[in-house]
Design an enzyme around this catalytic site. Structure first.
Site, mmCIF file in Angstrom:
data_model
loop_
_atom_site.group_PDB
_atom_site.id
_atom_site.type_symbol
_atom_site.label_atom_id
_atom_site.label_comp_id
_atom_site.label_asym_id
_atom_site.label_seq_id
_atom_site.Cartn_x
_atom_site.Cartn_y
_atom_site.Cartn_z
ATOM 1 N N ASP A 1 0.819 -1.216 0.000
ATOM 2 C CA ASP A 1 0.000 0.000 0.000
ATOM 3 C C ASP A 1 0.849 1.261 0.000
ATOM 4 O O ASP A 1 2.026 1.261 0.399
ATOM 5 C CB ASP A 1 -0.964 0.013 1.185
ATOM 6 C CG ASP A 1 -0.240 -0.012 2.537
ATOM 7 O OD1 ASP A 1 0.768 -0.738 2.672
ATOM 8 O OD2 ASP A 1 -0.701 0.679 3.465
ATOM 9 N N GLU B 1 -0.075 -1.480 5.639
ATOM 10 C CA GLU B 1 1.037 -1.173 6.536
ATOM 11 C C GLU B 1 1.012 0.283 6.971
ATOM 12 O O GLU B 1 1.357 0.612 8.113
ATOM 13 C CB GLU B 1 2.371 -1.489 5.838
ATOM 14 C CG GLU B 1 3.596 -1.406 6.747
ATOM 15 C CD GLU B 1 4.139 0.013 6.945
ATOM 16 O OE1 GLU B 1 4.886 0.241 7.914
ATOM 17 O OE2 GLU B 1 3.811 0.893 6.120
#
Length: 369
Positions: free
Chosen positions: A78, A140
């Site tokens: 991400d 994350e």
């Protein structure tokens, strides 16, 4: 060499995918296919379902011919906002930056590709290798949400290298903090501020008194504390009957972080009691601090690999979290490696081709030790 051009082209392609937290689908599909083509057994878990996302963590295993202890490499899929419609610009000096209106995504595309190409260099060499495990995570950037729900019983490695640190390749962080968010909600009593203010209990004033008693900034050598938001009231002519205060504690010592939580609870309770109000203080532990010893095998192997690849081999610490906090929580010894991302989380983010090359060579060397 062909791989050096290929890693640049792959970087451009991965950058072009929208991969905001919990919407990493395109990146995950690309990585799943790539890992399969390299001979890995690959699976995607259901991590996304925990958060209403469309993607799970990608876990891949490649068995080896050697009996050496396996290692696991990790990077996250991400990116932060603004991260939709990303475009990369390659300069003649080897710098790659965003077009200027989004982040670049080197955080953490650089880490992803350095892992993939490091493994590919081992495979291309034809040398026997030990078992290799890879974890590409979701979410994350939102307090390691993906790795937090991963099933670590699948992992056989006892050493982890997480590629998610700013700076030139050749540095590793071996210590990271606990991160705890706190929230205080004060309940007072509303009254007309013009006609009868004395009948009210001013929730914002209670919050202000409490906040002035809290030490902020670097409160000790291991810890920072910050009050970030204060929200309350409904109108200028009404004594506010509610106020919500939020903040964050970070510390290299988890017990200290919890003590600051208790102190915050105590101060808000005392100030609320003085005014006849109530205060409810809650907290959430996002990450737990860890420290990987200098004498650990993970550190020694990192330094040895840096020596072989003529990289600095610098050990440092970080005051940010990463998926390595999750590994440490599950008893897997790890380091966070720099992977050539600079000015991350900004539209000025950039990386350098040399870092991509150096990172791949470092991963290859770690595998071959």
């Amino acid at each position: 060499m062909a791989w050096k051009q290929n890693i640049i082209e792959d970087f451009k392609q991965l950058v072009s995918f929208d991969s905001i937290s919990f919407h990493e689908r395109k990146s995950a599909d690309w990585l799943f296919a790539r890992l399969k083509s390299m001979g890995f057994s690959v699976e995607e878990d259901q991590a996304g379902s925990h958060y209403g996302g469309d993607t799970g963590n990608i876990f891949a295993v490649l068995d080896g011919e050697l009996d050496g202890d396996p290692v696991i490499f990790c990077a996250h899929m991400d990116v932060v906002e603004p991260g939709s419609g990303k475009k990369s610009v390659l300069e003649k000096d080897g710098t790659i930056h965003s077009a200027g209106d989004t982040v670049l995504g080197a955080d953490d595309i650089s880490g992803i590709l350095e892992i993939l190409y490091g493994v590919q260099l081992v495979l291309d060499s034809g040398k026997p290798h030990k078992k290799i495990e890879i974890l590409f995570t979701i979410g994350e950037e939102l307090y390691v949400k993906g790795s937090d729900v991963f099933d670590y019983s699948k992992v056989t490695a006892k050493q982890a290298y997480v590629l998610d640190l700013s700076g030139a390749v050749g540095t590793a962080a071996r210590r990271a903090p606990s991160i705890i968010s706190v929230r205080a909600e004060i309940k007072g009593k509303a009254a007309h501020a013009g006609f009868e203010p004395e009948r009210g209990i001013h929730a914002i004033a209670v919050a202000a008194e409490a906040v002035t008693r809290l030490s902020m900034g670097h409160v000790d050598e291991d810890t920072t504390f910050n009050i970030g938001t204060i929200n309350g009231g409904t109108a200028t002519n009404i004594v506010p009957d509610s106020c919500v205060v939020t903040g964050e504690i970070r510390s290299y010592d988890h017990s200290k972080a919890l003590e600051y939580v208790k102190n915050t609870e105590k101060i808000f309770a005392e100030e609320a009691d003085k005014a006849g109000a109530t205060a409810e203080v809650t907290h959430q532990v996002h990450l737990v601090a860890y420290e990987t010893p200098v004498e650990s095998r993970t550190v020694k192997d990192f330094l040895k690999a840096c020596e072989k690849t003529r990289l600095p081999g610098t050990l440092t610490e970080t005051f940010g979290g990463s998926d390595n906090n999750s590994f440490a929580k599950h008893g897997i010894e790890g380091l966070v490696l720099s992977c050539g991302m600079y000015q991350a989380h900004s539209t000025n983010e950039y990386t350098k081709i040399k870092d991509l090359y150096d990172g791949a060579e470092l991963i290859r060397t770690l595998i071959e030790l």
